[in-house]
Design an enzyme around this catalytic site. Structure first.
Site, PDB file in Angstrom:
ATOM      1  N   TYR A  26       0.806  -1.223   0.000  1.00 51.58           N
ATOM      2  CA  TYR A  26       0.000   0.000   0.000  1.00 51.58           C
ATOM      3  C   TYR A  26       0.839   1.274   0.000  1.00 51.58           C
ATOM      4  O   TYR A  26       0.287   2.370  -0.149  1.00 51.58           O
ATOM      5  CB  TYR A  26      -0.960  -0.009   1.198  1.00 51.58           C
ATOM      6  N   HIS A 103      -8.557   1.501  -6.394  1.00 52.84           N
ATOM      7  CA  HIS A 103      -7.818   0.600  -5.516  1.00 52.84           C
ATOM      8  C   HIS A 103      -6.343   0.951  -5.603  1.00 52.84           C
ATOM      9  O   HIS A 103      -5.821   1.140  -6.715  1.00 52.84           O
ATOM     10  CB  HIS A 103      -8.023  -0.865  -5.926  1.00 52.84           C
TER      11      HIS A 103
HETATM   12  C1  DHK Z   1      -7.787  -1.949  -0.167  1.00 49.41           C
HETATM   13  C2  DHK Z   1      -8.150  -2.930   0.700  1.00 49.41           C
HETATM   14  O1  DHK Z   1      -8.245  -2.659   2.011  1.00 49.41           O
HETATM   15  C3  DHK Z   1      -8.391  -4.307   0.262  1.00 49.41           C
HETATM   16  O2  DHK Z   1      -9.367  -4.949   1.050  1.00 49.41           O
HETATM   17  C4  DHK Z   1      -8.746  -4.396  -1.196  1.00 49.41           C
HETATM   18  C5  DHK Z   1      -7.807  -2.158  -1.627  1.00 49.41           C
HETATM   19  C6  DHK Z   1      -7.760  -3.597  -2.026  1.00 49.41           C
HETATM   20  C7  DHK Z   1      -6.777  -1.276  -2.324  1.00 49.41           C
HETATM   21  O3  DHK Z   1      -5.957  -1.780  -3.104  1.00 49.41           O
HETATM   22  O4  DHK Z   1      -6.819  -0.057  -2.121  1.00 49.41           O
HETATM   23  O5  DHK Z   1      -8.763  -5.744  -1.594  1.00 49.41           O
END
Ligand code: DHK
Length: 165
Positions: A26, A103
């Site tokens: 992330y 996402h």
């Molecule tokens: C964010 C999440 O918390 C996941 O549950 C999803 C998404 C993906 C993201 O890529 O921002 O699967």
């Protein structure tokens, strides 16, 4: 002069953990960094934003419903509710606004259960896998749809109810 179109930027569960949460997936940006990025992008595009995050499904649905008649469009990262929430999909369909689903990660390269999105059924477009920069791209696409004169921009400015199915 008309006020800038208002775009709701809504974030679902665990997005408040950005920066700490699985940074290899992330990234290092925090939720505050993300809000600042969105505010900067919106300002340069002539948009106003209402940026929010919640861990609660019902709250997210209430916020979506409140957009009807108030916002010009919705940028949403539904996070885990992407893959589970028929109710969120129904709310997004009910508000009849352009919706861009974002996402941070490429959900299609991840576990099988992340490949399906209920929300995509209600989305004008989807951006996945481009990190938090995907939000700026979503706001740009939204500006093309909701800004005055957007119709001159061609495909991106076309009315929303043009999706298949
Ligand atoms: C964010 C999440 O918390 C996941 O549950 C999803 C998404 C993906 C993201 O890529 O921002 O699967």
């Amino acid at each position: 002069m008309a006020p800038p179109p208002l775009i709701a930027v809504l974030n679902g569960p665990n997005i408040n953990m950005l920066g700490m949460r699985e940074p290899e997936k992330y990234g290092a940006a925090t939720l505050d960094d993300l809000e600042a990025l969105c505010a900067e992008a919106a300002e340069s595009l002539g948009l106003a934003i209402d940026f929010r995050q919640t861990n609660a499904e019902g709250e997210l649905i209430n916020w979506v419903q409140e957009c009807r008649g108030r916002a010009a469009g919705i940028v949403i990262n539904p996070a885990g509710y992407t893959h589970t929430s028929v109710a969120l999909m129904d709310a997004l369909l009910a508000v009849e606004l352009p919706v861009i689903e974002v996402h941070i990660t490429n959900i299609h390269r991840r576990e099988e259960f992340r490949h399906h999105s209920y929300v995509s059924k209600a989305a004008t477009g989807v951006i996945a896998g481009l990190g938090v920069g995907g939000y700026a791209l979503a706001l740009r696409a939204m500006a093309e749809r909701v800004a005055p004169g957007a119709a001159e921009l061609g495909e991106g400015g076309a009315p929303r109810r043009d999706e298949d199915g």
